[in-house]
Design a protein around this motif. Structure first.
Motif, PDB file in Angstrom:
ATOM      1  N   GLY A 121       8.905  -5.292   0.777  1.00  0.00           N
ATOM      2  CA  GLY A 121       8.556  -3.879   0.870  1.00  0.00           C
ATOM      3  C   GLY A 121       8.836  -3.033  -0.355  1.00  0.00           C
ATOM      4  N   THR A 122       9.032  -3.658  -1.503  1.00  0.00           N
ATOM      5  CA  THR A 122       9.365  -2.886  -2.701  1.00  0.00           C
ATOM      6  C   THR A 122       8.309  -1.835  -3.021  1.00  0.00           C
ATOM      7  OG1 THR A 122      10.581  -4.767  -3.615  1.00  0.00           O
ATOM      8  CG2 THR A 122       9.943  -3.027  -5.158  1.00  0.00           C
ATOM      9  N   GLU A 123       7.039  -2.230  -3.064  1.00  0.00           N
ATOM     10  CA  GLU A 123       5.982  -1.271  -3.408  1.00  0.00           C
ATOM     11  C   GLU A 123       5.852  -0.186  -2.348  1.00  0.00           C
ATOM     12  OE1 GLU A 123       5.539  -4.583  -3.482  1.00  0.00           O
ATOM     13  OE2 GLU A 123       4.882  -5.086  -5.510  1.00  0.00           O
ATOM     14  N   ARG A 124       5.950  -0.549  -1.085  1.00  0.00           N
ATOM     15  CA  ARG A 124       5.867   0.454  -0.015  1.00  0.00           C
ATOM     16  C   ARG A 124       7.039   1.421  -0.101  1.00  0.00           C
ATOM     17  NH1 ARG A 124       5.901  -1.990   5.464  1.00  0.00           N
ATOM     18  NH2 ARG A 124       5.246   0.078   6.094  1.00  0.00           N
ATOM     19  N   ALA A 125       8.237   0.907  -0.354  1.00  0.00           N
ATOM     20  CA  ALA A 125       9.419   1.759  -0.450  1.00  0.00           C
ATOM     21  C   ALA A 125       9.302   2.731  -1.622  1.00  0.00           C
ATOM     22  CB  ALA A 125      10.671   0.894  -0.584  1.00  0.00           C
ATOM     23  N   MET A 126       8.822   2.248  -2.758  1.00  0.00           N
ATOM     24  CA  MET A 126       8.686   3.119  -3.923  1.00  0.00           C
ATOM     25  C   MET A 126       7.562   4.132  -3.723  1.00  0.00           C
ATOM     26  SD  MET A 126      11.212   2.224  -5.710  1.00  0.00           S
ATOM     27  CE  MET A 126      11.996   1.784  -4.159  1.00  0.00           C
ATOM     28  N   ALA A 127       6.516   3.753  -3.005  1.00  0.00           N
ATOM     29  CA  ALA A 127       5.459   4.706  -2.673  1.00  0.00           C
ATOM     30  C   ALA A 127       6.034   5.828  -1.812  1.00  0.00           C
ATOM     31  CB  ALA A 127       4.311   3.998  -1.951  1.00  0.00           C
ATOM     32  N   ALA A 128       6.867   5.470  -0.857  1.00  0.00           N
ATOM     33  CA  ALA A 128       7.513   6.480  -0.008  1.00  0.00           C
ATOM     34  C   ALA A 128       8.381   7.416  -0.843  1.00  0.00           C
ATOM     35  CB  ALA A 128       8.353   5.804   1.071  1.00  0.00           C
ATOM     36  N   LYS A 129       9.153   6.855  -1.759  1.00  0.00           N
ATOM     37  CA  LYS A 129      10.018   7.679  -2.609  1.00  0.00           C
ATOM     38  C   LYS A 129       9.230   8.607  -3.509  1.00  0.00           C
ATOM     39  CE  LYS A 129      14.141   4.793  -2.812  1.00  0.00           C
ATOM     40  NZ  LYS A 129      15.095   4.081  -3.685  1.00  0.00           N
ATOM     41  N   GLU A 130       8.017   8.209  -3.880  1.00  0.00           N
ATOM     42  CA  GLU A 130       7.189   9.016  -4.777  1.00  0.00           C
ATOM     43  C   GLU A 130       6.188   9.905  -4.037  1.00  0.00           C
ATOM     44  OE1 GLU A 130       7.551   9.541  -7.956  1.00  0.00           O
ATOM     45  OE2 GLU A 130       9.256   8.185  -8.020  1.00  0.00           O
ATOM     46  N   GLY A 131       6.314  10.025  -2.729  1.00  0.00           N
ATOM     47  CA  GLY A 131       5.461  10.943  -1.972  1.00  0.00           C
ATOM     48  C   GLY A 131       4.042  10.458  -1.755  1.00  0.00           C
ATOM     49  N   ARG A 132       3.863   9.152  -1.768  1.00  0.00           N
ATOM     50  CA  ARG A 132       2.539   8.578  -1.494  1.00  0.00           C
ATOM     51  C   ARG A 132       2.492   8.080  -0.053  1.00  0.00           C
ATOM     52  NH1 ARG A 132       3.628  10.108  -6.601  1.00  0.00           N
ATOM     53  NH2 ARG A 132       2.182   9.309  -8.130  1.00  0.00           N
ATOM     54  N   ARG A 133       1.321   8.103   0.525  1.00  0.00           N
ATOM     55  CA  ARG A 133       1.125   7.432   1.802  1.00  0.00           C
ATOM     56  C   ARG A 133       0.974   5.957   1.491  1.00  0.00           C
ATOM     57  NH1 ARG A 133      -3.759   8.816   4.032  1.00  0.00           N
ATOM     58  NH2 ARG A 133      -4.507   9.200   1.939  1.00  0.00           N
ATOM     59  N   PHE A 134       1.278   5.096   2.428  1.00  0.00           N
ATOM     60  CA  PHE A 134       1.216   3.673   2.120  1.00  0.00           C
ATOM     61  C   PHE A 134       0.911   2.859   3.367  1.00  0.00           C
ATOM     62  CE2 PHE A 134       5.526   4.958   3.007  1.00  0.00           C
ATOM     63  CZ  PHE A 134       5.930   4.051   3.974  1.00  0.00           C
ATOM     64  N   ILE A 135       0.331   1.716   3.133  1.00  0.00           N
ATOM     65  CA  ILE A 135       0.097   0.731   4.183  1.00  0.00           C
ATOM     66  C   ILE A 135       0.294  -0.633   3.531  1.00  0.00           C
ATOM     67  CG2 ILE A 135      -2.390   0.640   3.788  1.00  0.00           C
ATOM     68  CD1 ILE A 135      -2.685   0.181   6.828  1.00  0.00           C
ATOM     69  N   GLY A 136       0.897  -1.529   4.268  1.00  0.00           N
ATOM     70  CA  GLY A 136       1.126  -2.865   3.736  1.00  0.00           C
ATOM     71  C   GLY A 136       1.118  -3.875   4.858  1.00  0.00           C
ATOM     72  N   TYR A 137       0.840  -5.091   4.507  1.00  0.00           N
ATOM     73  CA  TYR A 137       0.850  -6.158   5.491  1.00  0.00           C
ATOM     74  C   TYR A 137       1.248  -7.454   4.816  1.00  0.00           C
ATOM     75  CZ  TYR A 137      -3.918  -6.112   3.635  1.00  0.00           C
ATOM     76  OH  TYR A 137      -5.001  -6.067   2.808  1.00  0.00           O
ATOM     77  N   ASP A 138       1.689  -8.392   5.620  1.00  0.00           N
ATOM     78  CA  ASP A 138       2.092  -9.686   5.105  1.00  0.00           C
ATOM     79  C   ASP A 138       1.788 -10.744   6.151  1.00  0.00           C
ATOM     80  OD1 ASP A 138       4.127 -10.473   2.607  1.00  0.00           O
ATOM     81  OD2 ASP A 138       4.031 -11.966   4.200  1.00  0.00           O
ATOM     82  N   ILE A 139       1.573 -11.954   5.720  1.00  0.00           N
ATOM     83  CA  ILE A 139       1.225 -13.038   6.630  1.00  0.00           C
ATOM     84  C   ILE A 139       2.417 -13.455   7.501  1.00  0.00           C
ATOM     85  CG2 ILE A 139       1.712 -14.932   5.038  1.00  0.00           C
ATOM     86  CD1 ILE A 139      -0.927 -16.228   6.106  1.00  0.00           C
ATOM     87  N   LYS A 140       3.630 -13.219   7.006  1.00  0.00           N
ATOM     88  CA  LYS A 140       4.823 -13.595   7.755  1.00  0.00           C
ATOM     89  C   LYS A 140       5.398 -12.380   8.479  1.00  0.00           C
ATOM     90  CE  LYS A 140       6.348 -17.608   5.227  1.00  0.00           C
ATOM     91  NZ  LYS A 140       7.531 -18.307   4.709  1.00  0.00           N
ATOM     92  N   LYS A 141       5.580 -12.533   9.770  1.00  0.00           N
ATOM     93  CA  LYS A 141       6.105 -11.448  10.599  1.00  0.00           C
ATOM     94  C   LYS A 141       7.477 -10.980  10.112  1.00  0.00           C
ATOM     95  CE  LYS A 141       7.190 -10.219  15.341  1.00  0.00           C
ATOM     96  NZ  LYS A 141       7.253 -10.659  16.724  1.00  0.00           N
ATOM     97  N   GLU A 142       8.327 -11.909   9.701  1.00  0.00           N
ATOM     98  CA  GLU A 142       9.679 -11.554   9.263  1.00  0.00           C
ATOM     99  C   GLU A 142       9.641 -10.645   8.026  1.00  0.00           C
ATOM    100  OE1 GLU A 142      11.370 -15.275   6.888  1.00  0.00           O
ATOM    101  OE2 GLU A 142      10.083 -15.846   8.575  1.00  0.00           O
TER     102      GLU A 142
END
Length: 89
Positions: free
Chosen positions: A49-70
């Motif tokens: 979640g590094t990119e999603r977390a940094m997007a949140a810190k910078e005031g961007r909306r974000f969506i992310g997904y991954d093949i592994k549930k964990e």
């Protein structure tokens, strides 16, 4: 100013259990130079979640997904923690 070669320390302080953790500073820099406040940042391989977390810190909306549930759960937990903290600016 970013030059031809981008140099950031190759470590992560978050301690996330993922094989390809990226430095937060690097992700944050790419997000700030390639988007504006309230833009949507799409992360097709969310991992820890590094990119999603940094997007949140910078005031961007974000969506992310991954093949592994964990990894998706790890990323969601990380982002919820950031979004629950009050923003000063």
């Amino acid at each position: 100013f970013l030059g031809d070669v981008i140099r950031f320390p190759n470590y992560e302080t978050g301690g996330y259990d993922h094989d390809t953790i990226k430095p937060e500073r690097l992700a944050r820099e790419f997000i700030t130079i390639s988007s504006r406040k309230n833009d949507l940042v799409v992360v097709p391989f969310a991992g820890s979640g590094t990119e999603r977390a940094m997007a949140a810190k910078e005031g961007r909306r974000f969506i992310g997904y991954d093949i592994k549930k964990e990894y998706a759960e790890m990323s969601n937990k990380r982002c919820k923690l950031i979004l629950s903290q009050p923003q000063l600016f």
